[in-house]
Design an enzyme around this catalytic site. Structure first.
Site, PDB file in Angstrom:
ATOM      1  CB  CYS A 337       8.277  -8.498  34.425  1.00  0.00           C
ATOM      2  SG  CYS A 337       7.168  -7.338  35.181  1.00  0.00           S
ATOM      3  NE  ARG A 366      -0.564  -5.666  39.426  1.00  0.00           N
ATOM      4  CZ  ARG A 366      -0.040  -4.668  38.750  1.00  0.00           C
ATOM      5  NH1 ARG A 366      -0.385  -3.424  39.045  1.00  0.00           N
ATOM      6  NH2 ARG A 366       0.827  -4.888  37.783  1.00  0.00           N
ATOM      7  CD  GLN A 384       0.093  -5.179  33.848  1.00  0.00           C
ATOM      8  OE1 GLN A 384       0.780  -6.175  33.746  1.00  0.00           O
ATOM      9  NE2 GLN A 384       0.470  -4.117  34.532  1.00  0.00           N
ATOM     10  CG  ASP A 386       3.168  -5.967  30.599  1.00  0.00           C
ATOM     11  OD1 ASP A 386       3.825  -4.919  30.510  1.00  0.00           O
ATOM     12  OD2 ASP A 386       3.299  -6.779  31.536  1.00  0.00           O
ATOM     13  CG  HIS A 388       8.438  -6.905  29.881  1.00  0.00           C
ATOM     14  ND1 HIS A 388       7.290  -7.652  29.972  1.00  0.00           N
ATOM     15  CD2 HIS A 388       8.486  -6.160  31.012  1.00  0.00           C
ATOM     16  CE1 HIS A 388       6.689  -7.384  31.118  1.00  0.00           C
ATOM     17  NE2 HIS A 388       7.385  -6.482  31.772  1.00  0.00           N
ATOM     18  CE  LYS A 468       6.214   5.672  38.521  1.00  0.00           C
ATOM     19  NZ  LYS A 468       4.917   5.240  38.934  1.00  0.00           N
ATOM     20  CG  HIS A 514       8.889  -3.245  33.242  1.00  0.00           C
ATOM     21  ND1 HIS A 514       8.506  -4.443  33.794  1.00  0.00           N
ATOM     22  CD2 HIS A 514      10.134  -2.992  33.688  1.00  0.00           C
ATOM     23  CE1 HIS A 514       9.505  -4.878  34.565  1.00  0.00           C
ATOM     24  NE2 HIS A 514      10.490  -4.033  34.516  1.00  0.00           N
TER      25      HIS A 514
HETATM   26 ZN   LIG Z   1       6.916  -5.637  33.589  1.00  0.00          ZN
END
Ligand SMILES: [Zn+2]
Ligand SMILES: [Zn+2]
Length: 645
Positions: A337, A366, A384, A386, A388, A468, A514
């Site tokens: 992010c 992680r 990910q 991912d 945004h 979410k 996200h």
């Molecule tokens: Zn994010």
């Protein structure tokens, strides 16, 4: 005193007697005897003694063997039988706890060495003996002091610890034969009622899950009221084992995780890498079509970035430790992010530009404890899928609908058409105003409703920065896997102080969404492997076609066929070895290749091919061009989508 039982009536019970005393009377009324009862949320078994003056409106709800909750009674009893068997065979063993679970039961037991397969067999034999003896269970309530004396005498140190922590002055114990255990219950009447039982495995488990405590051995088992149910369960376990992505990942040469490289760090082998790259390319293409912009960002960043983003406050225990270089401190990224914020901030942004959508296949790291790592499903480094999205408040709902559309499109493309959807709402600790939370929650709800999707609300389970939606996908075995997530965020834009210029020339704060559709490529691939048992849809299969020759005479013809297929863009392998055809077929079958092309003298002289599918169907005398037009259709990513609808 009076006892009411729902649907069965009212019964008289002498104070101090147990419910068991009612059995003859209940047998007269009910064909089937309940396994036990429920009062509010408490299970009450036949061994329960009513001493007090019970209130008039106390009504027990009977639970029958066919009720799902009956398994709690059964499996509680089964775990006591297991403990008794272990104590008879290994008197020095010390008992921990033995609860029922969703799938069966276990008992944590301390012993000087691990229990092995041989022990397990012996224990199971003993378990069956105890069941055969049909020992009656008895329940007693005793004072904590009495209980401590009893278990001290038995050398059960772990039980002493448990007794100390119990809030009431009295505890209940259950005995069967000469075995006694500390337990709240509920249990069946006798050991003989455990009709079908199987011990499954042993694993180490720290006492109370704490690494500082001694290691106990957790013996897992399962139990059912009938042999048929047990068999169905074991068959399913077998099927799950066959589909285990760690096993298939090795057999199909897709990926490896090496102790020497590091736990939870995945190496993609050539076949897995091609599979992954096909998915990645498709993912990028679809995102570009749908108005996303592709970005790439680094794997590490200065520690200060993670201070601003709030990760060091809220997420530090999941991050790899800092490293120092040239007097500056860096840390591996756990999320993408903050980087996308910097992409946004490259320019002064106007309300007219929105929505802005950045996507990245971003690899993050992680820290997961080694005990929870599991193949591709729980790892320490993963990519990910991912993105945004930056938008205005008035665009939020429409953007969410678009994201939901995209999620469902992706999942369907890969053959998943059933999901469970959860909407997580405002937790106790949150940032932003309650009004904006309500707005965001409503936008999420409206988006789900607009799409006609059913969902459950997970109250208070939102992330501190926003509500979410989580999607769990259902696989062919009916298992649910958490993959997709869509989160609304009011926090990060604030922390990085990002703005846009509104229509009135004033500064406003954008909202950030996200989202990850597949979750991570690692996890999604793990789920894909298990769902398809490694027999992937044609368009993603690492090897799509294998060309097999019957004799050496057909090699030239074979080479020609391979050349044509490769030119058409298919992933083809040749097996021209001087081996028996059946052997070559068996090998290709093991590799789960969708199509085998078999070429012998007959095919060569007629200039045709014979095709054998993964399912064993055979098509003879096929023209290569006809085969190619057929598989060109199957090679479309949307092929499954059309099949599903
Ligand atoms: Zn994010
Ligand atoms: Zn119990």
């Amino acid at each position: 005193m009076k006892i009411k039982i729902k649907d069965l009536g009212e019964f008289q019970l002498k104070p101090g007697s147990t419910l068991k005393d009612l059995i003859p009377e209940i047998k007269k009324i009910s064909k089937e005897l309940p396994v036990g009862f429920k009062y509010n949320d408490t299970y009450i078994d036949w061994h329960y003694t009513f001493n007090e003056n019970i209130s008039d409106n106390l009504e027990l709800e009977p639970i029958f063997p066919s009720d799902k909750e009956a398994l709690v009674f059964l499996r509680h009893t089964a775990s006591h039988v297991l403990a008794q068997a272990v104590k008879e065979l290994f008197p020095e063993a010390k008992l921990g706890i033995g609860p029922p679970t969703e799938e069966g039961f276990y008992y944590d037991i301390y012993y000087e060495r691990p229990f092995n397969e041989e022990d397990l067999k012996k224990i199971e034999k003993k378990v069956k003996e105890i069941i055969k003896k049909n020992l009656s269970l008895e329940r007693r309530e005793i004072s904590k002091e009495e209980a401590k004396a009893l278990f001290k005498n038995l050398g059960e140190d772990f039980k002493l610890e448990l007794i100390d922590e119990m809030p009431d002055s009295k505890v209940s114990i259950y005995s069967q034969g000469n075995f006694v255990d500390l337990c709240k219950g509920p249990h069946l009447l006798s050991t003989g009622e455990v009709k079908a039982i199987k011990l499954l495995s042993v694993a180490g488990a720290y006492w109370r899950g704490d690494e500082k405590n001694p290691m106990l051995w957790r013996i897992y088992g399962t139990a059912f009221f009938s042999k048929e149910e047990l068999k169905a369960y074991l068959d399913r376990l077998e099927e799950i084992k066959k589909r285990d992505h760690r096993k298939l990942g090795k057999e199909l040469e897709l990926f490896t995780i090496e102790e020497d490289i590091g736990p939870g760090l995945v190496i993609w082998l050539p076949k897995g890498a091609i599979l992954r790259s096909i998915i990645e390319n498709f993912w990028k293409e679809v995102h570009l079509q749908r108005g996303y912009q592709l970005v790439y960002t680094p794997h590490i960043a200065l520690r200060d970035l993670w201070k601003v983003s709030g990760h060091l406050d809220f997420y530090a225990e999941n991050m790899f430790p800092p490293m120092e270089l040239e007097n500056r401190v860096y840390q591996l990224k756990p999320m993408n992010c903050p980087f996308h914020i910097y992409v946004y901030n490259q320019k002064r942004r106007s309300y007219r530009e929105f929505p802005i959508r950045y996507c990245e296949l971003g690899t993050v790291y992680r820290f997961e404890r080694s005990g929870v790592l599991h193949g591709l499903l729980r790892v320490r480094g993963f990519t990910q899928d991912d993105a945004h999205i930056f938008c205005r408040e008035d665009q939020l709902e429409e953007e969410l609908i678009k994201v939901l559309d995209l999620v469902i499109y992706f999942l369907k493309v890969f053959g998943f058409s059933e999901y469970k959807i959860f909407l997580s709402t405002r937790p106790e600790k949150f940032v932003g105003s309650p009004e904006i939370w309500d707005k965001a929650e409503n936008a999420l709800k409206k988006a789900l409703e607009d799409k006609g999707l059913e969902y459950e609300i997970d109250p208070g389970e939102g992330v501190f920065y926003g509500p979410k939606i989580d999607l769990k996908i259902k696989d062919v075995l009916g298992r649910f896997w958490q993959c997709s997530t869509i989160q609304v965020d009011f926090n990060i834009p604030e922390r990085f102080d990002i703005v846009y210029i509104g229509e009135d020339n004033r500064f406003y704060r954008p909202i950030m969404i996200h989202r990850a559709l597949l979750g991570s490529l690692e996890r999604f691939l793990g789920v894909l492997i298990e769902n398809y048992a490694g027999a992937f849809p044609f368009w993603i299969a690492p090897v799509q076609i294998k060309v097999l020759t019957i004799t050496d005479r057909n090699v030239n013809y074979g080479e020609n066929v391979v050349k044509i297929l490769k030119k058409e863009g298919f992933r083809v392998e040749a097996d021209f070895r001087n081996e028996k055809l059946n052997y070559k077929i068996r090998m290709a079958q093991k590799e789960k290749v969708p199509y085998m092309i078999i070429l012998g003298d007959k095919e060569e002289s007629d200039q045709v091919i014979s095709v054998r599918t993964r399912k064993g169907e055979i098509i003879n005398n096929l023209k290569l061009e006809d085969f190619i037009s057929k598989i060109k259709i199957e090679n479309q990513p949307e092929y499954l989508l059309n099949e599903l609808s």
